[in-house]
Design a protein around this motif. Structure first.
Motif, short mmCIF file in Angstrom:
data_model
loop_
_atom_site.label_atom_id
_atom_site.label_comp_id
_atom_site.label_asym_id
_atom_site.label_seq_id
_atom_site.Cartn_x
_atom_site.Cartn_y
_atom_site.Cartn_z
N GLU A 1 11.50 -1.73 -4.22
CA GLU A 1 10.32 -0.87 -4.31
C GLU A 1 10.67 0.49 -4.91
N ALA A 2 11.82 1.04 -4.55
CA ALA A 2 12.24 2.31 -5.13
C ALA A 2 12.40 2.19 -6.63
N ALA A 3 12.99 1.09 -7.07
CA ALA A 3 13.22 0.88 -8.50
C ALA A 3 11.92 0.66 -9.25
N VAL A 4 10.99 -0.08 -8.64
CA VAL A 4 9.68 -0.29 -9.28
C VAL A 4 8.97 1.04 -9.46
N ALA A 5 8.94 1.87 -8.40
CA ALA A 5 8.27 3.16 -8.48
C ALA A 5 8.92 4.04 -9.54
N SER A 6 10.25 3.98 -9.64
CA SER A 6 10.96 4.79 -10.62
C SER A 6 10.67 4.32 -12.04
N ALA A 7 10.75 3.02 -12.26
CA ALA A 7 10.51 2.48 -13.60
C ALA A 7 9.07 2.75 -14.05
N ALA B 1 13.17 5.10 1.21
CA ALA B 1 13.80 4.61 2.45
C ALA B 1 13.08 5.17 3.67
N ALA B 2 12.73 6.47 3.62
CA ALA B 2 12.02 7.10 4.74
C ALA B 2 10.65 6.46 4.95
N ALA B 3 10.07 5.92 3.86
CA ALA B 3 8.76 5.29 3.96
C ALA B 3 8.85 3.85 4.47
N GLY B 4 10.07 3.39 4.72
CA GLY B 4 10.26 2.04 5.25
C GLY B 4 10.31 0.96 4.19
N LEU B 5 10.49 1.36 2.92
CA LEU B 5 10.57 0.41 1.83
C LEU B 5 12.02 0.21 1.40
N GLY B 6 12.24 -0.74 0.50
CA GLY B 6 13.60 -1.08 0.11
C GLY B 6 13.93 -0.72 -1.32
N PRO B 7 15.14 -1.08 -1.77
CA PRO B 7 15.61 -0.73 -3.11
C PRO B 7 14.73 -1.26 -4.24
N ILE C 1 4.52 13.53 4.22
CA ILE C 1 3.81 12.26 4.37
C ILE C 1 4.50 11.31 5.35
N PHE C 2 5.84 11.21 5.22
CA PHE C 2 6.56 10.18 5.97
C PHE C 2 7.45 10.73 7.09
N GLY C 3 7.57 12.04 7.19
CA GLY C 3 8.41 12.62 8.22
C GLY C 3 9.81 12.91 7.71
N THR C 4 10.81 12.64 8.51
CA THR C 4 12.19 13.01 8.18
C THR C 4 12.70 12.26 6.95
N VAL C 5 13.25 13.02 6.02
CA VAL C 5 13.95 12.46 4.87
C VAL C 5 15.36 13.03 4.92
N VAL C 6 16.34 12.17 5.11
CA VAL C 6 17.73 12.62 5.26
C VAL C 6 18.28 13.06 3.92
N LEU C 7 18.75 14.31 3.86
CA LEU C 7 19.31 14.87 2.63
C LEU C 7 20.78 15.19 2.85
N PRO C 8 21.68 14.71 2.00
CA PRO C 8 23.11 14.95 2.18
C PRO C 8 23.45 16.44 2.18
N ALA C 9 24.44 16.80 2.99
CA ALA C 9 24.85 18.21 3.07
C ALA C 9 25.39 18.71 1.74
N ALA D 1 0.83 -1.20 0.00
CA ALA D 1 0.00 0.00 0.00
C ALA D 1 0.86 1.25 0.00
N THR D 2 1.96 1.24 0.75
CA THR D 2 2.87 2.39 0.76
C THR D 2 3.51 2.57 -0.61
N LEU D 3 3.86 1.47 -1.26
CA LEU D 3 4.42 1.55 -2.61
C LEU D 3 3.41 2.17 -3.57
#
Length: 220
Positions: free
Chosen positions: A138-144, A130-136, A104-112, A5-7
């Motif tokens: 899922e990130a790739a599926v959403a991107s594709a 990653a901030a949503a608690g999902l893995g690589p 939506i998910f709170g803290t998202v770490v952004l590099p300095a 559902a998060t994906l």
């Protein structure tokens, strides 16, 4: 913990992250006359998925895994994006996605080391995933999926295509999205220089021409 559902939330075109304002180069293809019908859209989507879609999936997965510094990934995407117009569009979408992710998910770490213009969209997507608690994967599926769903939606508006037929094209590419995601998730330990660098010159050229046009429906 992985959540389908998060994906779905991340991959939803209605996510307030600015994706609806971008056609992924489709408007430029339509304006130039290179894309006129459903068959042309099918070729466009397959080509986009095999080039920029493959690159974006790999970088989103790597950013989500966090084993390669996000700043290095961002620089790698800069090197893979010759068009200034596409770089601006990617960073604009990255900023919007970070804003949505934080809301939506709170803290998202952004590099300095992130440029003032913000991170590229695939990097931002990986960080938000990653901030949503999902893995690589899922990130790739959403991107594709995002690489083809945005242009597909734009085609309905620009060409008046049958939305059922357009979504049938998306469904037909689902297996390829899954394959790209699995490949991307298996490469998260690779250095930036070894990640995909597939190019789409017509998208780059079209982006520059599109940016110079006074009348346009989409930002890119």
């Amino acid at each position: 913990m992985s959540s389908l559902a998060t994906l779905l939330v991340l991959a939803d075109g209605r996510l307030p992250a600015g994706g609806h304002a971008h056609s992924g180069g489709l408007e430029a293809a339509v304006t130039s006359g290179r894309l006129r019908d459903l068959a042309g859209l099918a070729e466009f989507l397959r080509g986009r998925l095999a080039t920029t879609g493959r690159v974006g999936a790999a970088f989103a997965a790597s950013a989500c895994a966090g084993r390669v510094p996000a700043a290095e990934l961002d620089q790698g995407l800069d090197a893979r994006t010759p068009s200034p117009a596409l770089r601006r569009a990617s960073r604009a979408q990255g900023r919007a996605l970070l804003r949505a992710g934080r809301a939506i998910f709170g803290t998202v770490v952004l590099p300095a080391e992130t440029p003032p213009a913000g991170p590229h969209q695939p990097v931002a997507l990986g960080l938000v995933t990653a901030a949503a608690g999902l893995g690589p994967t899922e990130a790739a599926v959403a991107s594709a999926y995002g690489a083809i769903s945005g242009p597909a939606s734009a085609a309905v508006r620009l060409l008046g295509l049958d939305p059922y037929a357009v979504h049938a094209l998306l469904a037909g590419l689902a297996g390829e999205c899954d394959r790209l995601a699995a490949d991307a998730a298996g490469r998260v330990d690779e250095p930036v220089d070894d990640l995909p660098a597939d190019s789409a010159p017509l998208l780059e050229i079209g982006a520059e021409l599109h940016a110079s046009q006074e009348v346009r429906l989409f930002a890119s």
